[in-house]
Design a protein around this motif. Sequence first.
Motif, PDB file in Angstrom:
ATOM      1  N   ALA A 155      78.556  61.638   7.139  1.00 40.51           N
ATOM      2  CA  ALA A 155      79.649  60.659   7.032  1.00 40.51           C
ATOM      3  C   ALA A 155      80.998  61.276   7.396  1.00 40.51           C
ATOM      4  O   ALA A 155      81.769  60.704   8.190  1.00 40.51           O
ATOM      5  N   ILE A 156      81.286  62.442   6.846  1.00 43.26           N
ATOM      6  CA  ILE A 156      82.587  63.076   7.070  1.00 43.26           C
ATOM      7  C   ILE A 156      82.732  63.552   8.518  1.00 43.26           C
ATOM      8  O   ILE A 156      83.759  63.303   9.160  1.00 43.26           O
ATOM      9  N   SER A 157      81.698  64.224   9.036  1.00 46.43           N
ATOM     10  CA  SER A 157      81.794  64.764  10.407  1.00 46.43           C
ATOM     11  C   SER A 157      81.886  63.664  11.456  1.00 46.43           C
ATOM     12  O   SER A 157      82.706  63.751  12.384  1.00 46.43           O
ATOM     13  N   SER A 158      81.064  62.611  11.312  1.00 44.28           N
ATOM     14  CA  SER A 158      81.099  61.528  12.310  1.00 44.28           C
ATOM     15  C   SER A 158      82.422  60.762  12.236  1.00 44.28           C
ATOM     16  O   SER A 158      82.965  60.356  13.275  1.00 44.28           O
ATOM     17  N   THR A 159      82.955  60.600  11.038  1.00 39.78           N
ATOM     18  CA  THR A 159      84.233  59.886  10.885  1.00 39.78           C
ATOM     19  C   THR A 159      85.386  60.712  11.442  1.00 39.78           C
ATOM     20  O   THR A 159      86.221  60.196  12.203  1.00 39.78           O
ATOM     21  N   LEU A 160      85.447  61.990  11.071  1.00 41.68           N
ATOM     22  CA  LEU A 160      86.541  62.850  11.535  1.00 41.68           C
ATOM     23  C   LEU A 160      86.491  63.042  13.050  1.00 41.68           C
ATOM     24  O   LEU A 160      87.526  62.960  13.724  1.00 41.68           O
ATOM     25  N   CYS A 161      85.295  63.292  13.580  1.00 43.49           N
ATOM     26  CA  CYS A 161      85.165  63.471  15.029  1.00 43.49           C
ATOM     27  C   CYS A 161      85.527  62.197  15.779  1.00 43.49           C
ATOM     28  O   CYS A 161      86.164  62.252  16.843  1.00 43.49           O
ATOM     29  N   ARG A 176      85.538  56.965  20.531  1.00 45.88           N
ATOM     30  CA  ARG A 176      84.864  56.419  19.334  1.00 45.88           C
ATOM     31  C   ARG A 176      83.357  56.628  19.406  1.00 45.88           C
ATOM     32  O   ARG A 176      82.737  57.025  18.419  1.00 45.88           O
ATOM     33  N   VAL A 177      82.775  56.372  20.571  1.00 47.32           N
ATOM     34  CA  VAL A 177      81.320  56.469  20.729  1.00 47.32           C
ATOM     35  C   VAL A 177      80.854  57.920  20.701  1.00 47.32           C
ATOM     36  O   VAL A 177      79.950  58.280  19.940  1.00 47.32           O
ATOM     37  N   TYR A 178      81.476  58.767  21.530  1.00 45.75           N
ATOM     38  CA  TYR A 178      81.056  60.174  21.577  1.00 45.75           C
ATOM     39  C   TYR A 178      81.378  60.889  20.265  1.00 45.75           C
ATOM     40  O   TYR A 178      80.601  61.737  19.812  1.00 45.75           O
ATOM     41  N   GLY A 179      82.499  60.532  19.668  1.00 47.68           N
ATOM     42  CA  GLY A 179      82.871  61.130  18.382  1.00 47.68           C
ATOM     43  C   GLY A 179      81.916  60.758  17.268  1.00 47.68           C
ATOM     44  O   GLY A 179      81.731  61.513  16.307  1.00 47.68           O
ATOM     45  N   TYR A 180      81.290  59.604  17.388  1.00 48.91           N
ATOM     46  CA  TYR A 180      80.324  59.150  16.383  1.00 48.91           C
ATOM     47  C   TYR A 180      78.952  59.790  16.594  1.00 48.91           C
ATOM     48  O   TYR A 180      78.343  60.296  15.641  1.00 48.91           O
ATOM     49  N   PHE A 181      78.465  59.801  17.832  1.00 47.13           N
ATOM     50  CA  PHE A 181      77.083  60.221  18.084  1.00 47.13           C
ATOM     51  C   PHE A 181      76.898  61.744  18.201  1.00 47.13           C
ATOM     52  O   PHE A 181      75.855  62.263  17.797  1.00 47.13           O
ATOM     53  N   ILE A 182      77.862  62.457  18.740  1.00 43.46           N
ATOM     54  CA  ILE A 182      77.689  63.912  18.918  1.00 43.46           C
ATOM     55  C   ILE A 182      77.451  64.641  17.588  1.00 43.46           C
ATOM     56  O   ILE A 182      76.523  65.462  17.489  1.00 43.46           O
ATOM     57  N   PRO A 183      78.243  64.370  16.524  1.00 42.01           N
ATOM     58  CA  PRO A 183      77.941  65.021  15.236  1.00 42.01           C
ATOM     59  C   PRO A 183      76.554  64.648  14.701  1.00 42.01           C
ATOM     60  O   PRO A 183      75.867  65.505  14.124  1.00 42.01           O
ATOM     61  N   LEU A 184      76.149  63.392  14.902  1.00 43.87           N
ATOM     62  CA  LEU A 184      74.811  62.977  14.454  1.00 43.87           C
ATOM     63  C   LEU A 184      73.728  63.771  15.160  1.00 43.87           C
ATOM     64  O   LEU A 184      72.739  64.187  14.537  1.00 43.87           O
ATOM     65  N   ILE A 185      73.900  63.974  16.470  1.00 38.36           N
ATOM     66  CA  ILE A 185      72.908  64.720  17.258  1.00 38.36           C
ATOM     67  C   ILE A 185      72.823  66.170  16.780  1.00 38.36           C
ATOM     68  O   ILE A 185      71.721  66.709  16.593  1.00 38.36           O
ATOM     69  N   ILE A 186      73.967  66.798  16.553  1.00 34.04           N
ATOM     70  CA  ILE A 186      73.993  68.202  16.125  1.00 34.04           C
ATOM     71  C   ILE A 186      73.332  68.371  14.755  1.00 34.04           C
ATOM     72  O   ILE A 186      72.488  69.258  14.557  1.00 34.04           O
ATOM     73  N   ILE A 187      73.713  67.510  13.794  1.00 25.98           N
ATOM     74  CA  ILE A 187      73.153  67.596  12.434  1.00 25.98           C
ATOM     75  C   ILE A 187      71.664  67.272  12.445  1.00 25.98           C
ATOM     76  O   ILE A 187      70.859  67.961  11.811  1.00 25.98           O
ATOM     77  N   ALA A 188      71.293  66.226  13.188  1.00 25.34           N
ATOM     78  CA  ALA A 188      69.879  65.824  13.260  1.00 25.34           C
ATOM     79  C   ALA A 188      69.028  66.930  13.881  1.00 25.34           C
ATOM     80  O   ALA A 188      67.894  67.167  13.453  1.00 25.34           O
ATOM     81  N   LEU A 189      69.576  67.620  14.887  1.00 27.43           N
ATOM     82  CA  LEU A 189      68.843  68.710  15.537  1.00 27.43           C
ATOM     83  C   LEU A 189      68.567  69.843  14.546  1.00 27.43           C
ATOM     84  O   LEU A 189      67.460  70.408  14.511  1.00 27.43           O
ATOM     85  N   TYR A 190      69.566  70.177  13.737  1.00 33.27           N
ATOM     86  CA  TYR A 190      69.404  71.223  12.720  1.00 33.27           C
ATOM     87  C   TYR A 190      68.318  70.830  11.714  1.00 33.27           C
ATOM     88  O   TYR A 190      67.427  71.632  11.391  1.00 33.27           O
ATOM     89  N   VAL A 191      68.375  69.585  11.220  1.00 32.53           N
ATOM     90  CA  VAL A 191      67.387  69.110  10.245  1.00 32.53           C
ATOM     91  C   VAL A 191      66.000  69.033  10.887  1.00 32.53           C
ATOM     92  O   VAL A 191      64.993  69.356  10.249  1.00 32.53           O
ATOM     93  N   TYR A 192      65.952  68.612  12.146  1.00 37.70           N
ATOM     94  CA  TYR A 192      64.686  68.517  12.891  1.00 37.70           C
ATOM     95  C   TYR A 192      63.992  69.881  12.928  1.00 37.70           C
ATOM     96  O   TYR A 192      62.794  70.006  12.622  1.00 37.70           O
ATOM     97  N   ILE A 193      64.742  70.915  13.309  1.00 35.82           N
ATOM     98  CA  ILE A 193      64.189  72.271  13.393  1.00 35.82           C
ATOM     99  C   ILE A 193      63.724  72.744  12.013  1.00 35.82           C
ATOM    100  O   ILE A 193      62.663  73.371  11.882  1.00 35.82           O
TER     101      ILE A 193
END
Length: 477
Positions: A155-161, A176-193
């Motif tokens: 929530a914090i990273s996607s909002t701030l970005c 707005r779009v890239y700032g929302y999705f890029i943090p999600l991709i980075i965090i999701a990738l970490y959790v995925y691994i």
Amino acid sequence: MVNNNLKALKSGIWYTIANFFTKGLIFITIPIFTRIMTSDEIGEFANISAWFYIFLILTSFQLQSSIALAKFDYQNNFNSYLCSILFLTTIISSIWFTVILLFTDFFSSILSIQKNYIILMFVCLLIYPAIEIFQTSCRVTYRYKEAIIISLIVAISSTLCSLIFTLISNQKLDGRVYGYFIPLIIIALYVYIYIIKNGKTISKEHWKYSLIISSPLILHALAGNLLQSSDRIMILKLQNASEAGLYSIASMCAIIVSVLWASMNTAWSPWAYDKMNNKEFNDLRIYSKLYFIFFFLIAIIFMLIAPELLYIMGGHEYIIAAKVIPPIMCGYIFQFIYSLYVNIEYFNKKQKFIAFGTVVSAILNVILNYIFIPTYGYVAAAYTTLISYMFLYLIHWSVVKKNGCSSWYDGRFFVICSVMAVLFCIVITILYDYNIIRYIIIFAILLWFLYLMYIKKAEIKMAIKNKSLKDLLKIYC
């Protein structure tokens, strides 16, 4: 057993706090985004967000909903189970992504989303289920701290970005779009691994198990999502992005009441199930009325202050959207009432009727939107959703009555309150043109509230000390 109950209680409290924080973050950033983006851009982003969560259901197959049962059936290889279903979501997402890439122009036209945004969205969908699977596994194993930390980071990273990217970008929608999705991709990738590393193995048996449990829930989840998001999608498609933006901001202003209802229902449902199990229906009838009146008053207050709320959230150009808040709030009131009957259906293990009601109401909502939005604009969407929630209320009441449980609540009381809610919706919408009368009513309600706080302060202190929601409801209702 007692230890698990304490864990469940503690986790429930913290999930509620975290939910208020994450939704509150959205609420408090609305005034910023509305002042750096146009209503068209806000409408386009609302459309992208709505489609993202629809495709999330289609690509994840709701496999995370099987985790609660898998915890018992696969105790010894639970991490392997999580790894298996995560990999299965990746396969499903990859199939969808391939189709999207082959027919990008077609989907861009149908969804009203630029090609680059669609590709970014599906890159995120390839790995985002990892976050849902991780959080669900944390909830069922009472590891609430880990689940909440991930929720807050997302929530914090996607909002701030989003804020930073939007401020520095010349193309505000890009930011707005890239700032929302890029943090999600980075965090999701970490959790995925993390999940793959812990699980290590993939089992077709796990795939079969998860699909058997989750597949029936896809239609229900999709219908529920459409009931909430089809308005924004169809306004943009049938009208324009500006109207979608106006509707989106008005809907987001109502989010606090929605979160309050969800949190109150979390506390109410276990208590109600205990009363049903003990056949203490008189308590259920009495306190359901007090519970409802409390929520009803909050919804009415939000209706009354809608123009001022929209001015704070969006500025002068968004005040025109105030007229959609009364039907949205009225819809929440009907949602509140039918949730009481849904609790009875859950208690009696009649879940299939819950799914049936949601699907039928979603279809009705889409049909009504298609008929009325072209003629009456974005305002019609609020009323079509209200009608859909009314219909859903009738379905759940009918199911409960058919099962001989309608007397568990005072049906006549809720019918009268439903009529009153619709009347208040109409009257308050009219009062937006008569501010003096509206301010007098708001002032009178505030005085009544303060008066009760003063004369009942001893009872209020005692109720808070005893942590008794029932006693607080008695004081104010």
